[in-house]
Write an enzyme that holds these catalytic residues in place. Structure first.
Site, PDB file in Angstrom:
ATOM      1  N   ALA A  13      59.209  60.283  49.250  1.00  0.00           N
ATOM      2  CA  ALA A  13      58.054  60.229  48.373  1.00  0.00           C
ATOM      3  C   ALA A  13      57.892  58.904  48.060  1.00  0.00           C
ATOM      4  O   ALA A  13      56.805  58.425  47.289  1.00  0.00           O
ATOM      5  CB  ALA A  13      57.932  61.068  47.383  1.00  0.00           C
ATOM      6  N   LEU A  17      62.325  53.940  45.488  1.00  0.00           N
ATOM      7  CA  LEU A  17      61.450  52.591  45.362  1.00  0.00           C
ATOM      8  C   LEU A  17      61.149  52.805  43.831  1.00  0.00           C
ATOM      9  O   LEU A  17      61.153  51.631  43.265  1.00  0.00           O
ATOM     10  CB  LEU A  17      60.432  52.716  46.386  1.00  0.00           C
ATOM     11  CG  LEU A  17      59.489  51.348  46.424  1.00  0.00           C
ATOM     12  CD1 LEU A  17      60.378  50.427  46.728  1.00  0.00           C
ATOM     13  CD2 LEU A  17      58.074  51.597  47.321  1.00  0.00           C
ATOM     14  N   LYS A  37      72.467  58.532  41.269  1.00  0.00           N
ATOM     15  CA  LYS A  37      72.016  59.348  42.424  1.00  0.00           C
ATOM     16  C   LYS A  37      73.291  60.282  42.641  1.00  0.00           C
ATOM     17  O   LYS A  37      74.173  60.149  43.369  1.00  0.00           O
ATOM     18  CB  LYS A  37      71.917  58.498  43.507  1.00  0.00           C
ATOM     19  CG  LYS A  37      71.426  59.282  44.921  1.00  0.00           C
ATOM     20  CD  LYS A  37      69.909  59.539  45.029  1.00  0.00           C
ATOM     21  CE  LYS A  37      69.631  59.885  46.084  1.00  0.00           C
ATOM     22  NZ  LYS A  37      68.126  60.627  46.256  1.00  0.00           N
ATOM     23  N   GLU A 117      68.081  60.063  39.862  1.00  0.00           N
ATOM     24  CA  GLU A 117      67.368  60.568  40.814  1.00  0.00           C
ATOM     25  C   GLU A 117      67.867  61.566  41.308  1.00  0.00           C
ATOM     26  O   GLU A 117      69.043  61.770  41.575  1.00  0.00           O
ATOM     27  CB  GLU A 117      67.271  59.164  41.800  1.00  0.00           C
ATOM     28  CG  GLU A 117      66.334  59.451  43.154  1.00  0.00           C
ATOM     29  CD  GLU A 117      66.222  58.360  43.961  1.00  0.00           C
ATOM     30  OE1 GLU A 117      66.205  58.665  44.985  1.00  0.00           O
ATOM     31  OE2 GLU A 117      66.507  57.135  43.528  1.00  0.00           O
ATOM     32  N   GLY A 120      65.120  64.729  47.603  1.00  0.00           N
ATOM     33  CA  GLY A 120      63.980  65.562  47.982  1.00  0.00           C
ATOM     34  C   GLY A 120      63.077  66.141  46.829  1.00  0.00           C
ATOM     35  O   GLY A 120      62.899  64.975  45.900  1.00  0.00           O
ATOM     36  N   HIS A 211      51.322  50.480  49.865  1.00  0.00           N
ATOM     37  CA  HIS A 211      52.059  50.363  50.857  1.00  0.00           C
ATOM     38  C   HIS A 211      52.838  48.868  50.951  1.00  0.00           C
ATOM     39  O   HIS A 211      52.119  47.797  51.355  1.00  0.00           O
ATOM     40  CB  HIS A 211      51.349  50.624  52.296  1.00  0.00           C
ATOM     41  CG  HIS A 211      52.443  51.014  53.418  1.00  0.00           C
ATOM     42  ND1 HIS A 211      53.238  52.197  53.461  1.00  0.00           N
ATOM     43  CD2 HIS A 211      52.618  50.165  54.472  1.00  0.00           C
ATOM     44  CE1 HIS A 211      54.031  51.972  54.669  1.00  0.00           C
ATOM     45  NE2 HIS A 211      53.623  50.879  55.307  1.00  0.00           N
TER      46      HIS A 211
END
Length: 229
Positions: A13, A17, A37, A117, A120, A211
């Site tokens: 998703a 980023l 993470k 983070e 998923g 994008h």
């Protein structure tokens, strides 16, 4: 400490980023940063052990520098659901153990901005009884929701926000990342979708990342803001 848990509407998703972009933004404001993470699948073997590209991106935006093992204490090679990777590796995951690892790092490494983070989406399992939602609840952290902007995202975003609130946590803010460029082709329709998300998610928007040809923290940061947090 200013600590947030980052989740997404789905895999890919744009969580990393957005997370790395927010950390980059904080660094530009001369703030100390930390990106964690705790669990990562799809890691590659290196001379230093298994390392994950998303975790490396967060490590790169963590200032002062921090060891990779602190950023990503649990890494698996297969790019599959973490609970399956853990079973295959004979390394079962438990929320209590993960919380202990994270709590130690947070105490030892206080920063102005810390982002943890997930992997998923909100309900990705850690084992047969626990999932990433349980981890966020155990940490009692406000949540940043990353919406992968594509067809179907309105439903996914609203359901995820509802689940977060049902679990007793606050949606501190949301950010969008255009993962399907076709979704943003019609400007009027795209803006209508963003307006719908703003109205229904009932949380401040931290930014909308278009994008990007080169999706990295530096290129994402101009579209993001920490101020709503």
């Amino acid at each position: 400490m200013n600590v947030w848990f980052v989740t997404g509407t789905d895999t890919d998703a744009g969580k990393t980023l957005v997370t790395s972009g927010l950390l980059y933004t904080a660094r530009q404001q001369q703030l100390n940063t930390l990106g964690l993470k705790p669990i990562a699948s799809g890691s590659l073997a290196t001379p230093e052990g298994l390392q994950n590209s998303d975790a490396l991106a967060l490590q790169h935006q963590s200032v002062p520098p921090i060891d990779y093992a602190k950023v990503n204490p649990i890494a698996f090679a297969p790019a599959i659901a973490p609970h399956l990777a853990a079973l295959e590796a004979g390394q079962p995951l438990e929320v209590s153990a993960i919380v202990s690892l994270l709590s130690e790092t947070l105490i030892q490494t206080p920063r102005d901005v810390t982002l943890i983070e997930g992997a998923g989406g909100w309900r990705v399992p850690l084992n047969e009884q626990e999932d990433f939602a349980d981890l966020a609840m155990a940490l009692e952290l406000p949540v940043i929701l990353v919406v992968g902007l594509k067809l179907g995202c309105l439903n996914h975003a609203r359901l995820t926000a509802e689940a977060i609130r049902t679990d007793g946590l606050v949606v501190a803010g949301w950010a969008g990342s255009v993962v399907d460029p076709a979704f943003a082709t019609d400007t009027a329709r795209f803006e209508a979708n963003i307006a719908h998300l703003n109205a229904k998610l009932a949380a401040p928007c931290l930014g909308i990342i278009p994008h990007l040809d080169a999706p990295d923290a530096a290129n994402a940061a101009p579209y993001l803001s920490l101020e709503p947090l």
